[in-house]
Design a protein around this motif. Structure first.
Motif, PDB file in Angstrom:
ATOM      1  N   THR A   5      -3.003   6.268  -6.854  1.00  0.00           N
ATOM      2  CA  THR A   5      -3.948   4.981  -7.177  1.00  0.00           C
ATOM      3  C   THR A   5      -2.871   3.271  -7.487  1.00  0.00           C
ATOM      4  N   ILE A   6      -3.862   2.762  -7.188  1.00  0.00           N
ATOM      5  CA  ILE A   6      -2.456   1.277  -7.751  1.00  0.00           C
ATOM      6  C   ILE A   6      -3.398   0.707  -8.723  1.00  0.00           C
ATOM      7  N   PRO A   7      -3.000   0.692  -9.905  1.00  0.00           N
ATOM      8  CA  PRO A   7      -3.315  -0.157 -11.140  1.00  0.00           C
ATOM      9  C   PRO A   7      -3.884  -1.823 -10.419  1.00  0.00           C
ATOM     10  N   SER A   8      -5.566  -1.826 -10.596  1.00  0.00           N
ATOM     11  CA  SER A   8      -4.741  -3.491 -10.708  1.00  0.00           C
ATOM     12  C   SER A   8      -5.764  -4.043  -9.178  1.00  0.00           C
ATOM     13  N   LEU A   9      -7.212  -4.705  -8.279  1.00  0.00           N
ATOM     14  CA  LEU A   9      -7.577  -5.475  -7.917  1.00  0.00           C
ATOM     15  C   LEU A   9      -6.253  -6.484  -7.317  1.00  0.00           C
ATOM     16  N   ARG A  10      -5.659  -7.027  -7.941  1.00  0.00           N
ATOM     17  CA  ARG A  10      -4.367  -7.656  -7.258  1.00  0.00           C
ATOM     18  C   ARG A  10      -3.302  -7.331  -6.693  1.00  0.00           C
ATOM     19  N   TYR A  11      -3.188  -5.757  -6.864  1.00  0.00           N
ATOM     20  CA  TYR A  11      -1.959  -5.355  -6.445  1.00  0.00           C
ATOM     21  C   TYR A  11      -2.648  -4.127  -5.096  1.00  0.00           C
ATOM     22  N   LYS A  12      -3.804  -3.877  -5.287  1.00  0.00           N
ATOM     23  CA  LYS A  12      -4.256  -3.597  -3.817  1.00  0.00           C
ATOM     24  C   LYS A  12      -4.416  -4.478  -2.922  1.00  0.00           C
ATOM     25  N   ALA A  13      -4.652  -5.415  -3.207  1.00  0.00           N
ATOM     26  CA  ALA A  13      -5.478  -6.830  -2.197  1.00  0.00           C
ATOM     27  C   ALA A  13      -3.389  -6.528  -1.408  1.00  0.00           C
ATOM     28  N   ILE A  14      -2.327  -6.989  -2.350  1.00  0.00           N
ATOM     29  CA  ILE A  14      -1.318  -6.938  -1.722  1.00  0.00           C
ATOM     30  C   ILE A  14      -0.787  -6.081  -0.610  1.00  0.00           C
ATOM     31  N   VAL A  15      -1.152  -4.777  -0.977  1.00  0.00           N
ATOM     32  CA  VAL A  15      -0.551  -3.492  -0.718  1.00  0.00           C
ATOM     33  C   VAL A  15      -1.491  -3.818   1.706  1.00  0.00           C
ATOM     34  N   ALA A  16      -2.749  -3.935   0.579  1.00  0.00           N
ATOM     35  CA  ALA A  16      -3.515  -4.131   2.098  1.00  0.00           C
ATOM     36  C   ALA A  16      -3.212  -5.508   3.307  1.00  0.00           C
ATOM     37  N   LEU A  17      -2.718  -6.231   2.646  1.00  0.00           N
ATOM     38  CA  LEU A  17      -1.923  -7.509   3.322  1.00  0.00           C
ATOM     39  C   LEU A  17      -0.321  -7.277   3.822  1.00  0.00           C
ATOM     40  N   SER A  18       0.336  -6.576   2.652  1.00  0.00           N
ATOM     41  CA  SER A  18       1.104  -5.973   3.434  1.00  0.00           C
ATOM     42  C   SER A  18       1.450  -5.067   4.581  1.00  0.00           C
ATOM     43  N   ARG A  19      -0.004  -4.271   5.154  1.00  0.00           N
ATOM     44  CA  ARG A  19       0.681  -3.881   6.138  1.00  0.00           C
ATOM     45  C   ARG A  19       0.082  -4.337   7.666  1.00  0.00           C
ATOM     46  N   LEU A  20      -0.358  -5.577   6.995  1.00  0.00           N
ATOM     47  CA  LEU A  20      -0.917  -7.050   8.339  1.00  0.00           C
ATOM     48  C   LEU A  20       0.116  -7.716   8.835  1.00  0.00           C
ATOM     49  N   VAL A  21       0.647  -7.820   7.425  1.00  0.00           N
ATOM     50  CA  VAL A  21       2.113  -8.785   8.001  1.00  0.00           C
ATOM     51  C   VAL A  21       3.551  -8.527   8.516  1.00  0.00           C
ATOM     52  N   PRO A  22       4.313  -9.373   9.156  1.00  0.00           N
ATOM     53  CA  PRO A  22       5.692  -7.982   9.562  1.00  0.00           C
ATOM     54  C   PRO A  22       6.213  -7.729   8.558  1.00  0.00           C
ATOM     55  N   ARG A  23       6.774  -6.352   8.629  1.00  0.00           N
ATOM     56  CA  ARG A  23       7.968  -6.297   7.671  1.00  0.00           C
ATOM     57  C   ARG A  23       8.925  -6.777   7.330  1.00  0.00           C
ATOM     58  N   SER A  24       9.477  -7.821   8.191  1.00  0.00           N
ATOM     59  CA  SER A  24      10.506  -9.137   7.761  1.00  0.00           C
ATOM     60  C   SER A  24       9.959 -10.043   6.278  1.00  0.00           C
ATOM     61  N   LEU A  25       9.349  -9.925   6.549  1.00  0.00           N
ATOM     62  CA  LEU A  25       8.625 -10.779   5.432  1.00  0.00           C
ATOM     63  C   LEU A  25       8.068 -10.395   4.741  1.00  0.00           C
TER      64      LEU A  25
END
Length: 253
Positions: free
Chosen positions: A223-243
């Motif tokens: 579980t990831i509390p808060s929509l803002r962090y769920k969005a961050i995690v989803a976004l992190s899967r789409l951008v380069p790991r270096s970023l």
């Protein structure tokens, strides 16, 4: 009455778990390194909530102390119904700049201790039921040194264990908050303002703990509390790991 054992219970999320579980009528076993802080919290909870509170002073980086906590969890005559693996700490420098002994201690507290405590708890909980909550982090989804690696392990192991032991009546939940208003950062010598993190990304401990307890009751593996962090995690899967690694250097989650 159910009994909950909480590691890192003297402050922060651990203390908040103690308050909320006591509010629900659970007896408590509080584990941390500071006896004074534990005694103060135990006295407060026993007086105000009317629950039984046991104090167990232990440093989870020390073999003998871990063994004592394991023995308490494995005591079938006094079974633990809820295990909260919350103990943890951060290191202030980058991996190559930290003392390797500190890095090893960090690994023991964040990975080895939860694994051993879970192993002991499962030995008692299987067949009678129980809940295990592992306090992980949003950092487990982002590349950042050993802290992220430890939390990623805890998330992955929780996912597997939740599926594996659900037929035995045991749920295992990884709670993955982001930045939380606790003493975590100040213990590294950092004030919240020094992290360079926008105010909107900070979460309150009561909210995070409520989310964790709710997810465990529902049998959720992660579980990831808060929509803002769920969005961050989803976004992190789409951008380069270096970023994501570069962004993560701004602060510890």
């Amino acid at each position: 009455m159910p009994t909950a054992l909480i590691t890192g219970a003297s402050a922060g999320l651990g203390a908040e778990f103690a308050h909320q579980l006591a509010d629900r009528g659970a007896d408590l076993v509080l584990v941390a390194r500071s006896r004074d802080a534990l005694d103060a919290l135990a006295g407060e909870l026993a007086e105000r909530r009317g629950v039984a509170v046991e104090v167990l002073v232990a440093d989870l980086a020390v073999e003998a102390d871990v063994a004592r906590v394991v023995a308490r969890i494995a005591d079938a005559a006094r079974p633990i119904d809820v295990l909260v693996n919350n103990a943890g700490f951060g290191l202030p420098l980058r991996f190559a700049d930290n003392d390797i002994a500190d890095e090893v201690r960090h690994l023991r507290v964040h990975v080895e201790a939860p694994m051993r405590l879970m192993h002991a708890a499962l030995g008692v909980m299987r067949g009678r039921g129980g809940r295990i909550i592992n306090v992980a982090s949003v950092a487990g989804f982002i590349s950042r040194s050993t802290y992220s690696a430890c939390k990623a392990w805890l998330i992955g192991f929780s996912r597997w264990a939740n599926t594996e032991y659900a037929p035995d009546g045991v749920t295992v939940t990884a709670l993955c908050p982001g930045f939380v208003h606790t003493t975590f950062h100040s213990r590294m010598g950092l004030a919240e303002g020094q992290e360079g993190v926008p105010r909107i990304l900070w979460l309150d401990a009561p909210y995070v703990v409520r989310a964790g307890l709710r997810a465990a009751a529902r049998g959720r593996a992660v579980t990831i509390p808060s929509l803002r962090y769920k969005a961050i995690v989803a976004l992190s899967r789409l951008v380069p790991r270096s970023l994501t690694a570069g962004v993560a250097r701004r602060g510890r989650m």
